[in-house]
Design a protein around this motif. Structure first.
Motif, PDB file in Angstrom:
ATOM      1  N   GLU A   1       0.836  -1.210   0.000  1.00 28.21           N
ATOM      2  CA  GLU A   1       0.000   0.000   0.000  1.00 28.21           C
ATOM      3  C   GLU A   1       0.867   1.256   0.000  1.00 28.21           C
ATOM      4  N   VAL A   2       0.340   2.282  -0.638  1.00 28.33           N
ATOM      5  CA  VAL A   2       1.039   3.578  -0.679  1.00 28.33           C
ATOM      6  C   VAL A   2       0.156   4.615   0.028  1.00 28.33           C
ATOM      7  N   TYR A   3       0.765   5.284   1.011  1.00 30.18           N
ATOM      8  CA  TYR A   3       0.068   6.342   1.740  1.00 30.18           C
ATOM      9  C   TYR A   3       0.649   7.685   1.307  1.00 30.18           C
ATOM     10  N   VAL A   4      -0.228   8.637   1.042  1.00 31.15           N
ATOM     11  CA  VAL A   4       0.230   9.977   0.661  1.00 31.15           C
ATOM     12  C   VAL A   4      -0.366  11.005   1.631  1.00 31.15           C
ATOM     13  N   ILE A   5       0.541  11.780   2.234  1.00 30.88           N
ATOM     14  CA  ILE A   5       0.101  12.894   3.095  1.00 30.88           C
ATOM     15  C   ILE A   5       0.211  14.149   2.248  1.00 30.88           C
ATOM     16  N   LEU A   6      -0.909  14.738   1.913  1.00 35.12           N
ATOM     17  CA  LEU A   6      -0.899  15.934   1.069  1.00 35.12           C
ATOM     18  C   LEU A   6      -1.235  17.162   1.922  1.00 35.12           C
ATOM     19  N   CYS A   7      -0.253  18.058   2.034  1.00 34.76           N
ATOM     20  CA  CYS A   7      -0.455  19.303   2.774  1.00 34.76           C
ATOM     21  C   CYS A   7      -0.716  20.397   1.749  1.00 34.76           C
ATOM     22  N   SER A   8      -1.758  21.171   1.952  1.00 27.32           N
ATOM     23  CA  SER A   8      -2.122  22.176   0.960  1.00 27.32           C
ATOM     24  C   SER A   8      -2.538  23.480   1.632  1.00 27.32           C
ATOM     25  N   ALA A   9      -2.112  24.574   1.021  1.00 24.97           N
ATOM     26  CA  ALA A   9      -2.499  25.913   1.492  1.00 24.97           C
ATOM     27  C   ALA A   9      -2.309  26.899   0.350  1.00 24.97           C
ATOM     28  N   LEU A  10      -2.858  28.075   0.500  1.00 20.21           N
ATOM     29  CA  LEU A  10      -2.609  29.122  -0.491  1.00 20.21           C
ATOM     30  C   LEU A  10      -1.107  29.394  -0.512  1.00 20.21           C
ATOM     31  N   ASP A  11      -0.567  29.667  -1.677  1.00 17.30           N
ATOM     32  CA  ASP A  11       0.882  29.871  -1.806  1.00 17.30           C
ATOM     33  C   ASP A  11       1.382  30.925  -0.810  1.00 17.30           C
ATOM     34  N   SER A  12       0.581  31.977  -0.635  1.00 15.86           N
ATOM     35  CA  SER A  12       0.976  33.075   0.267  1.00 15.86           C
ATOM     36  C   SER A  12       0.914  32.661   1.743  1.00 15.86           C
ATOM     37  N   GLU A  13       0.124  31.621   2.041  1.00 17.40           N
ATOM     38  CA  GLU A  13      -0.077  31.204   3.433  1.00 17.40           C
ATOM     39  C   GLU A  13       0.750  29.978   3.796  1.00 17.40           C
ATOM     40  N   PHE A  14       1.350  29.348   2.816  1.00 15.58           N
ATOM     41  CA  PHE A  14       1.968  28.039   3.038  1.00 15.58           C
ATOM     42  C   PHE A  14       3.046  28.061   4.127  1.00 15.58           C
ATOM     43  N   GLU A  15       3.916  29.053   4.077  1.00 15.54           N
ATOM     44  CA  GLU A  15       5.019  29.115   5.058  1.00 15.54           C
ATOM     45  C   GLU A  15       4.491  29.316   6.476  1.00 15.54           C
ATOM     46  N   LYS A  16       3.403  30.091   6.602  1.00 17.40           N
ATOM     47  CA  LYS A  16       2.794  30.324   7.919  1.00 17.40           C
ATOM     48  C   LYS A  16       2.251  29.024   8.494  1.00 17.40           C
ATOM     49  N   GLU A  17       1.750  28.172   7.607  1.00 12.38           N
ATOM     50  CA  GLU A  17       1.113  26.932   8.043  1.00 12.38           C
ATOM     51  C   GLU A  17       2.099  25.771   8.167  1.00 12.38           C
ATOM     52  N   ARG A  18       3.355  26.032   7.834  1.00 11.12           N
ATOM     53  CA  ARG A  18       4.358  24.952   7.828  1.00 11.12           C
ATOM     54  C   ARG A  18       4.435  24.250   9.194  1.00 11.12           C
TER      55      ARG A  18
END
Lengths: 178, 193
Positions: free
Chosen positions: A147-164
């Motif tokens: 099995e392959v598990y994928v963790i996909l983290c997504s945010a607006l490009d401008s917000e991504f670093e804040k949500e890191r």
């Protein structure tokens, strides 16, 4: 006497309400934990379990404050998906992104190998532009048996670093339950 | 015995009063007084004997009982006077009642405040969790998208890869049908016979 009673009533209600607020705010500093479908991870207390419309989703967590009122979808989120292994893990990974980056809306940012606890994983960061909105995605691919598990983290490009930091809470606490 | 002694003392008093008022003759007064005093003496002797035998008797003098009776009468008169002339003001009665009512209202309000306050607190606590069902996401690590070509429509992404692998599986051969048995020819009939 009546005035005194009214004051006592107001003070009492305020005390109970404030106690509730303090309790709530103190809870915001702690993380929540998800456990199910052979996986477990922590996620920020202010986030909630979301309904994912994507196929193969095990669970999705999102920041309710990031919901776009026009589309109704959350913009800051983490989706964990699971698929059966197709012949080879690397072939499956490469095939997926070869198809993805064939589309002009998708732009590769970076990729490489990472370690999550004792697990080796592949990481791919890319930007998707749809209807003038730029979103940054960080996908972490983990193989477990067939099995392959994928963790996909997504945010607006401008917000991504804040949500890191929030994304790291989830990624670093991700574990398989035996 | 005490009762009888008191009775004799009362009679003696009355006798004295009657004599002073001239209601009774001197001879009769002397005679009655002598009789009463004799009886009193007999009672005193009897009490003395009893005391000597160790039985309890009333040691209190007659004046004590008279004073006590007077005090009781005075108290009774005072109470009657208070009842007659001293009346509790109406507003005092009202304040007493209103105090009780306020106490009840206070308790009810406090209970209400507790429940309303607790309810409000729980509402605030559950405010965040209520959003769980409303939040939707549509991002995927395996996105599918269709691009229109001049010649044909293609669906990109791994889901199509998945689906096509299933559709390419060979179909199992169909089982042949059993041949039908030929019909036996009918024998011709001889009409010449």
């Amino acid at each position: 006497m009546k005035k005194c009673l009214a004051i006592i009533l107001i003070v009492f209600m305020a005390m109970v309400s404030v106690t509730g607020c303090i309790f709530q705010s103190s809870g915001e500093n702690e993380n929540k934990r998800f456990a199910g479908d052979n996986i477990t991870f922590e996620y920020p207390a202010s986030w909630v379990i979301a309904k994912s419309q994507a196929n193969d989703t095990i669970v999705a967590v999102a920041d309710p404050k990031s919901v776009n009122p026009q589309t109704g979808y959350a913009q800051t989120l983490v989706v964990i998906q699971k698929r059966g292994l197709e012949s080879d893990f690397y072939y499956m990974y490469n095939q997926n992104y070869a198809t993805l980056f064939n589309n002009s809306n998708y732009r590769r940012v970076s990729e490489g190998n990472i370690t999550i606890g004792s697990l080796n994983a592949l990481e791919n960061t890319y930007i998707v532009t749809e209807n003038g909105v730029k979103k940054k995605h960080r996908a972490i691919w983990i193989r477990r048996g067939y099995e392959v598990y994928v963790i996909l983290c997504s945010a607006l490009d401008s917000e991504f670093e804040k949500e890191r930091a929030n994304f790291d809470i989830i990624i670093n606490s991700f574990k398989f339950i035996e | 015995m005490i009762k009888k002694r008191n009775e004799l003392l009362r009679r003696l008093k009355e006798l004295e009063r009657d004599r002073q008022e001239g209601k009774i003759s001197k001879n009769r007064y002397n005679k009655l007084k002598r009789d009463y005093e004799r009886e009193l003496e007999a009672i005193k002797v009897a009490e003395k004997i009893k005391r000597m035998q160790g039985r309890s008797t009333s040691e209190k003098p007659l004046d004590h009982w008279i004073e006590k009776a007077k005090e009781e009468d005075e108290n009774r008169e005072k109470e009657e006077l208070v009842k007659k002339y001293v009346k509790e003001p109406a507003h005092m009665k009202k304040t007493e009642k209103s105090r009780k009512a306020l106490k009840v209202i206070g308790v009810v309000l406090l209970a209400l405040a507790f429940f309303i306050g607790s309810g409000f607190g729980f509402y605030l606590l559950n405010l965040g969790s209520k959003q769980t069902d409303n939040v939707l996401v549509n991002e995927s690590a395996f996105p599918t998208f269709t691009i229109n070509n001049t010649t044909s429509n293609y669906t990109y992404g791994t889901p199509s890869y998945y689906n096509t692998s299933k559709s390419n599986e060979p179909t199992p051969p169909t089982t042949p049908t059993t041949p039908t048995t030929p019909t036996t020819p009918t024998t011709p009939t001889n009409s010449s016979g």
